[in-house]
Design a protein around this motif. Sequence first.
Motif, PDB file in Angstrom:
ATOM      1  N   ALA A 215       0.945   6.216  -7.485  1.00  0.00           N
ATOM      2  CA  ALA A 215       1.466   4.849  -7.546  1.00  0.00           C
ATOM      3  C   ALA A 215       2.833   4.778  -8.216  1.00  0.00           C
ATOM      4  N   ALA A 216       3.021   5.484  -9.300  1.00  0.00           N
ATOM      5  CA  ALA A 216       4.282   5.407 -10.030  1.00  0.00           C
ATOM      6  C   ALA A 216       5.448   5.887  -9.171  1.00  0.00           C
ATOM      7  N   ALA A 217       5.270   7.017  -8.494  1.00  0.00           N
ATOM      8  CA  ALA A 217       6.345   7.554  -7.648  1.00  0.00           C
ATOM      9  C   ALA A 217       6.631   6.633  -6.470  1.00  0.00           C
ATOM     10  N   LEU A 218       5.591   6.050  -5.908  1.00  0.00           N
ATOM     11  CA  LEU A 218       5.770   5.173  -4.759  1.00  0.00           C
ATOM     12  C   LEU A 218       6.460   3.870  -5.154  1.00  0.00           C
ATOM     13  N   ARG A 219       6.081   3.320  -6.279  1.00  0.00           N
ATOM     14  CA  ARG A 219       6.705   2.086  -6.733  1.00  0.00           C
ATOM     15  C   ARG A 219       8.159   2.335  -7.151  1.00  0.00           C
ATOM     16  N   ALA A 220       8.423   3.511  -7.697  1.00  0.00           N
ATOM     17  CA  ALA A 220       9.789   3.834  -8.108  1.00  0.00           C
ATOM     18  C   ALA A 220      10.752   3.881  -6.920  1.00  0.00           C
ATOM     19  N   LEU A 221      10.229   4.176  -5.746  1.00  0.00           N
ATOM     20  CA  LEU A 221      11.055   4.186  -4.536  1.00  0.00           C
ATOM     21  C   LEU A 221      11.592   2.792  -4.211  1.00  0.00           C
ATOM     22  N   LYS A 222      10.840   1.758  -4.613  1.00  0.00           N
ATOM     23  CA  LYS A 222      11.181   0.354  -4.337  1.00  0.00           C
ATOM     24  C   LYS A 222      11.411   0.108  -2.842  1.00  0.00           C
ATOM     25  N   PRO A 223      10.398   0.442  -2.029  1.00  0.00           N
ATOM     26  CA  PRO A 223      10.579   0.237  -0.582  1.00  0.00           C
ATOM     27  C   PRO A 223      10.594  -1.244  -0.224  1.00  0.00           C
ATOM     28  N   ASP A 224      11.418  -1.591   0.748  1.00  0.00           N
ATOM     29  CA  ASP A 224      11.398  -2.956   1.277  1.00  0.00           C
ATOM     30  C   ASP A 224      10.196  -3.163   2.183  1.00  0.00           C
ATOM     31  N   ILE A 225       9.908  -2.154   2.987  1.00  0.00           N
ATOM     32  CA  ILE A 225       8.829  -2.226   3.971  1.00  0.00           C
ATOM     33  C   ILE A 225       7.974  -0.974   3.855  1.00  0.00           C
ATOM     34  N   VAL A 226       6.659  -1.151   3.898  1.00  0.00           N
ATOM     35  CA  VAL A 226       5.723  -0.028   3.870  1.00  0.00           C
ATOM     36  C   VAL A 226       4.933  -0.041   5.175  1.00  0.00           C
ATOM     37  N   ILE A 227       4.995   1.057   5.904  1.00  0.00           N
ATOM     38  CA  ILE A 227       4.214   1.210   7.130  1.00  0.00           C
ATOM     39  C   ILE A 227       3.109   2.213   6.842  1.00  0.00           C
ATOM     40  N   ASP A 228       1.866   1.756   6.886  1.00  0.00           N
ATOM     41  CA  ASP A 228       0.748   2.668   6.640  1.00  0.00           C
ATOM     42  C   ASP A 228       0.173   3.115   7.981  1.00  0.00           C
ATOM     43  N   CYS A 229       0.383   4.391   8.291  1.00  0.00           N
ATOM     44  CA  CYS A 229      -0.047   4.946   9.577  1.00  0.00           C
ATOM     45  C   CYS A 229      -1.507   5.386   9.567  1.00  0.00           C
ATOM     46  N   VAL A 230      -2.129   5.466   8.383  1.00  0.00           N
ATOM     47  CA  VAL A 230      -3.453   6.087   8.293  1.00  0.00           C
ATOM     48  C   VAL A 230      -4.453   5.234   7.522  1.00  0.00           C
ATOM     49  N   LEU A 231      -4.310   3.944   7.585  1.00  0.00           N
ATOM     50  CA  LEU A 231      -5.297   3.069   6.951  1.00  0.00           C
ATOM     51  C   LEU A 231      -6.635   3.198   7.669  1.00  0.00           C
ATOM     52  N   SER A 232      -7.691   3.385   6.899  1.00  0.00           N
ATOM     53  CA  SER A 232      -9.005   3.616   7.490  1.00  0.00           C
ATOM     54  C   SER A 232     -10.019   2.534   7.143  1.00  0.00           C
ATOM     55  N   SER A 233      -9.845   1.828   6.035  1.00  0.00           N
ATOM     56  CA  SER A 233     -10.878   0.897   5.580  1.00  0.00           C
ATOM     57  C   SER A 233     -10.271  -0.241   4.771  1.00  0.00           C
ATOM     58  N   GLY A 234     -11.059  -1.291   4.585  1.00  0.00           N
ATOM     59  CA  GLY A 234     -10.635  -2.395   3.742  1.00  0.00           C
ATOM     60  C   GLY A 234     -10.373  -1.957   2.315  1.00  0.00           C
ATOM     61  N   ARG A 235     -11.167  -1.018   1.835  1.00  0.00           N
ATOM     62  CA  ARG A 235     -10.976  -0.501   0.473  1.00  0.00           C
ATOM     63  C   ARG A 235      -9.595   0.131   0.337  1.00  0.00           C
ATOM     64  N   GLN A 236      -9.197   0.916   1.321  1.00  0.00           N
ATOM     65  CA  GLN A 236      -7.870   1.525   1.274  1.00  0.00           C
ATOM     66  C   GLN A 236      -6.771   0.469   1.356  1.00  0.00           C
TER      67      GLN A 236
END
Length: 348
Positions: free
Chosen positions: A61-82
Amino acid sequence: MSIVLLIGGSGFIGPHIAAALAERGHDVAVFHRGTTRASARALPAGVRHILGDRQRLDESAAALRALKPDIVIDCVLSSGRQARALISVFRGVASRIVALSSCDVYRACGVLHGSEPGPLEPVPLTESSPLRTRLQTYPPERIRMLQHVFAWLDEEYDKIPIEREVLGDPELPGTVLRLPMVYGPGDPLHRLSPIVKRIDDGRRFMLFEEKHAAWRSPRGYVENVASAIALAAISDRAVGRTYNVGEVESLSELAWARRVADVTGWDGALVTLSEDRTPPHLRQPGNLDQHWATDTTRIRQELGYAEPVGQDEAIHRSVYWERTHPPPVDAGLFDYGAEDAAQSSVKR
């Protein structure tokens, strides 16, 4: 220029999404495990790599948030939990989540597989067509089998809860793309292989059970699907919207086989048989009266989407790849003796 993060972007579709975004001048980063080396090498130069495990997103989470992306595309979402974990990481950081869903969310999928009672669902399926009422898309044994091909699948696989989470958060807007059956170079399911192998084995006919021959479902070439995803990701018009993705016409299995045959120059016969005359290995399970044809008008009209690669070229590239990357052969699926006997019974 936006910073776009692809989660699970080193697989079949991801490198093409990255390329489409990079061509439009966007700054692209890819979060992946670093194990899919061939696909990772296909990523465009200049793409940033963040290594980590999608199944344990909080650890990165820390590394991903540090990127400060404008848009996140999740190609591998599998469940509501994810999906909930994804939103938790990027709420307050990103401006939008783009989730890759599937046409298996529709009630028509459940009717085909026998999990949804009641009448057939009208087709073509639009984004407003009813969804399944039962949230288990496939039985556990089917999920376990698919996990050998798609390692990102978890035991809770279902795209309906994903869509609800991504489109339901008041603080982090979302976009949902319902993908078709995707074919092309790198296809882990080798969708063209049964046709291509028979052509290359010199078969002069191909057999189809009559209902399977008529069955219609959406398809999309991998580069074209990636182009649609990239377009939706960078279009403000797509905020809060759901789009079907796929070719304009959902061809029947018979018509699709003929298109592949025409591109390869194969002039053999496509033969339809009644179920009782069809060899067991060519029979398909489920209620094949329920088609899955989809309508892709919305993404074409709202976002101006059009396929950058024509169907003939897409099939040509896919056939070439199948020939140079043949899958292991399951002899039971190519019982030519049984097929010859069935064909002979038709001629008598």
